[in-house]
Enzyme design. Structure first.
Site, PDB file in Angstrom:
ATOM      1  N   GLU A  90       0.818  -1.219   0.000  1.00 46.39           N
ATOM      2  CA  GLU A  90       0.000   0.000   0.000  1.00 46.39           C
ATOM      3  C   GLU A  90       0.849   1.264   0.000  1.00 46.39           C
ATOM      4  OE1 GLU A  90      -3.217  -1.956   3.052  1.00 46.39           O
ATOM      5  OE2 GLU A  90      -2.807   0.188   3.179  1.00 46.39           O
ATOM      6  N   CYS A 114       4.660  -5.353  15.943  1.00 43.10           N
ATOM      7  CA  CYS A 114       4.010  -4.494  16.934  1.00 43.10           C
ATOM      8  C   CYS A 114       2.547  -4.929  17.047  1.00 43.10           C
ATOM      9  CB  CYS A 114       4.097  -3.032  16.511  1.00 43.10           C
ATOM     10  SG  CYS A 114       5.792  -2.509  16.225  1.00 43.10           S
ATOM     11  N   GLY A 159       5.968  -2.095   6.567  1.00 44.25           N
ATOM     12  CA  GLY A 159       7.339  -2.563   6.692  1.00 44.25           C
ATOM     13  C   GLY A 159       8.254  -1.673   7.505  1.00 44.25           C
ATOM     14  N   SER A 210       9.193   5.597  16.116  1.00 45.38           N
ATOM     15  CA  SER A 210       7.944   5.225  16.793  1.00 45.38           C
ATOM     16  C   SER A 210       8.271   4.809  18.220  1.00 45.38           C
ATOM     17  CB  SER A 210       7.277   4.082  16.032  1.00 45.38           C
ATOM     18  OG  SER A 210       7.080   4.461  14.685  1.00 45.38           O
TER      19      SER A 210
HETATM   20  N1  SAH Z   1       7.883   0.386  10.589  1.00 44.78           N
HETATM   21  C1  SAH Z   1       8.008   1.788  10.715  1.00 44.78           C
HETATM   22  C2  SAH Z   1       7.204   2.557   9.663  1.00 44.78           C
HETATM   23  C3  SAH Z   1       5.840   2.033   9.335  1.00 44.78           C
HETATM   24  S1  SAH Z   1       4.629   2.163  10.633  1.00 44.78           S
HETATM   25  C4  SAH Z   1       7.615   2.241  12.116  1.00 44.78           C
HETATM   26  O1  SAH Z   1       7.098   1.429  12.881  1.00 44.78           O
HETATM   27  O2  SAH Z   1       7.866   3.391  12.437  1.00 44.78           O
HETATM   28  C5  SAH Z   1       4.260   3.910  10.582  1.00 44.78           C
HETATM   29  C6  SAH Z   1       3.594   4.459  11.830  1.00 44.78           C
HETATM   30  O3  SAH Z   1       2.249   3.954  11.951  1.00 44.78           O
HETATM   31  C7  SAH Z   1       4.309   4.090  13.118  1.00 44.78           C
HETATM   32  O4  SAH Z   1       4.548   5.247  13.896  1.00 44.78           O
HETATM   33  C8  SAH Z   1       3.318   3.187  13.834  1.00 44.78           C
HETATM   34  O5  SAH Z   1       3.464   3.306  15.226  1.00 44.78           O
HETATM   35  C9  SAH Z   1       1.986   3.694  13.309  1.00 44.78           C
HETATM   36  N2  SAH Z   1       0.873   2.725  13.411  1.00 44.78           N
HETATM   37  C10 SAH Z   1       0.900   1.408  13.134  1.00 44.78           C
HETATM   38  N3  SAH Z   1      -0.314   0.847  13.345  1.00 44.78           N
HETATM   39  C11 SAH Z   1      -1.131   1.839  13.769  1.00 44.78           C
HETATM   40  C12 SAH Z   1      -2.517   1.898  14.159  1.00 44.78           C
HETATM   41  N4  SAH Z   1      -3.291   0.808  14.137  1.00 44.78           N
HETATM   42  N5  SAH Z   1      -3.018   3.086  14.526  1.00 44.78           N
HETATM   43  C13 SAH Z   1      -2.236   4.205  14.534  1.00 44.78           C
HETATM   44  N6  SAH Z   1      -0.940   4.212  14.166  1.00 44.78           N
HETATM   45  C14 SAH Z   1      -0.386   3.051  13.795  1.00 44.78           C
HETATM   46 FE1  SF4 Z   2       5.698  -2.163  13.918  1.00 51.13          FE
HETATM   47 FE2  SF4 Z   2       6.072  -0.414  11.906  1.00 51.13          FE
HETATM   48 FE3  SF4 Z   2       6.294  -3.072  11.483  1.00 51.13          FE
HETATM   49 FE4  SF4 Z   2       3.906  -2.029  11.968  1.00 51.13          FE
HETATM   50  S1  SF4 Z   2       5.182  -1.608  10.206  1.00 51.13           S
HETATM   51  S2  SF4 Z   2       4.774  -3.924  12.864  1.00 51.13           S
HETATM   52  S3  SF4 Z   2       4.401  -0.384  13.422  1.00 51.13           S
HETATM   53  S4  SF4 Z   2       7.575  -1.832  12.801  1.00 51.13           S
END
Ligand code: SAH
Ligand code: SF4
Length: 352
Positions: A90, A114, A159, A210
């Site tokens: 996406e 996460c 990712g 994050s």
């Molecule tokens: N992997 C990287 C970038 C992709 S995630 C990272 O984790 O930073 C991008 C952002 O989306 C991150 O800050 C993550 O904490 C947030 N995110 C992921 N799932 C989410 C959700 N369900 N609601 C709100 N933010 C979310």
């Molecule tokens: Fe965590 Fe970012 Fe991977 Fe989602 S995309 S599992 S927020 S590291």
């Protein structure tokens, strides 16, 4: 070989072996890295023989757009792409007045896992090639007719970009042909060796991290990667990250109702990031059927209280509140729906 998998210097070397004179090589490089074309025939200032020669040896294809969501109230739109091996990723288009941001995926899944993230829920996926990252960028830029000087790029899609470091750097080198490194942001879950590698680059993108919890215990609950890269060490890696003038780190913080959204959590977060040149981006949690039921988005009062407490403690903060922006915070959900649908279909078929 897809020529978009090569950074500018290796591309020129590769082309130099079969194309002459050298100015032709420059022209081709510009058609690709500056203009972002995906057909050799579009290279209108090149002699036909050269175009044919290139097409016999190389490809310059981008991933195919499968679907685009209906634009949200603020104009944001999500794109679902199909990669050559059938994987889906996406991207999000976000018009923001003078500027336009495009949110790119860096992997076709995520191994970091996460617990609040749909991409994490569906598990690991392969690394995305430079041509596939650039394909998301150039496809949306062209379709939306965005002038290059108005583009911002954020690696906040599916990712973990720092676990796909080499391809990320190649992609950055190409992006920098049409935009400043200041216009590019890489978001990480806190892969410390990756942050240190990024710190060593000559041309660094902006760094977003994050953090999502004010202490190690809670961070480890929702971000298991904390066991491998402890919060204290992560903060130390941010303190040594070199920042140019007028640049800030971004601290992302997903707000989960009743879990990390109390005023005292804001105080703890302010303390945690004290001394860093950073702004906080508070992201109200985006619910999804695949995520735990207890995870809820805080109401506006709770969000306001959290933000105001941060401000009282001298922290600069923005909050992602508009409906349309949410689709960016929820990258992975569109693919998630599709996977859920196809699983339901195959279950239905096998039970027949
Ligand atoms: N992997 C990287 C970038 C992709 S995630 C990272 O984790 O930073 C991008 C952002 O989306 C991150 O800050 C993550 O904490 C947030 N995110 C992921 N799932 C989410 C959700 N369900 N609601 C709100 N933010 C979310
Ligand atoms: Fe965590 Fe970012 Fe991977 Fe989602 S995309 S599992 S927020 S590291």
């Amino acid at each position: 070989m897809n020529l978009y998998d090569l950074a500018p210097a290796p591309l020129e070397r590769t082309l130099g072996e079969i194309v002459s004179p050298p100015f032709r090589v420059k022209q081709i490089e510009e058609w690709l890295h500056v203009r972002g074309v995906d057909s050799f025939d579009a290279m209108s200032n090149l002699p036909k023989e050269i175009r044919t020669q290139l097409a016999e040896r190389f490809t310059i294809a981008f991933p195919e757009v499968l679907t685009r969501t209906v634009p949200a109230s603020d104009g944001s739109q999500k794109y679902l792409f199909r990669l050559q091996d059938g994987q889906r990723i996406e991207s999000v288009y976000m018009p923001m007045g003078e500027r336009t941001s495009v949110c790119l995926s860096s992997q076709a899944g995520c191994a970091v896992g996460c617990t609040f993230c749909v991409t994490g829920f569906f598990g690991p996926g392969r690394n995305i090639a430079p041509s596939e990252m650039l394909g998301q960028f150039f496809t949306i830029r062209r379709e939306k007719e965005i002038p290059a000087e108005q583009m911002n790029v954020v690696f906040m899609g599916m990712g973990e970009p720092l676990l796909n470091f080499e391809n990320l750097v190649t992609t950055l080198d190409v992006l920098y042909r049409s935009m400043s490194p200041r216009r590019v942001t890489v978001s990480t879950s806190g892969i410390i060796p990756g942050i240190d590698d990024l710190a060593r680059l000559e041309r660094r993108p902006n760094l977003a991290v994050s953090i999502n919890a004010p202490d190690r215990k809670r961070r480890e609950e929702i971000m298991p990667i904390t066991a491998k890269y402890p919060l204290e060490e992560l903060m130390a890696s941010l303190r040594r990250f070199p920042l140019e003038k007028s640049r800030d780190l971004t601290i992302e913080y997903v707000l989960l109702a009743g879990y990390n959204d109390a005023a005292r959590d804001a105080v703890a977060l302010a303390k945690l990031i004290r001394g860093l040149r950073a702004k906080v981006n508070a992201i109200p949690f985006n619910a999804d059927p695949n995520l735990p039921d207890w995870m809820k988005r805080p109401n506006d009062t709770a969000i306001d209280r959290f933000v105001e407490t941060l401000v009282q403690h001298g922290v600069r903060v923005t909050v992602r509140r508009s409906k349309g922006r949410d689709i960016a915070a929820a990258c992975g959900q569109l693919r998630g729906k599709e996977i859920a649908k196809s699983r339901a279909t195959s279950r239905a078929e096998s039970s027949r």
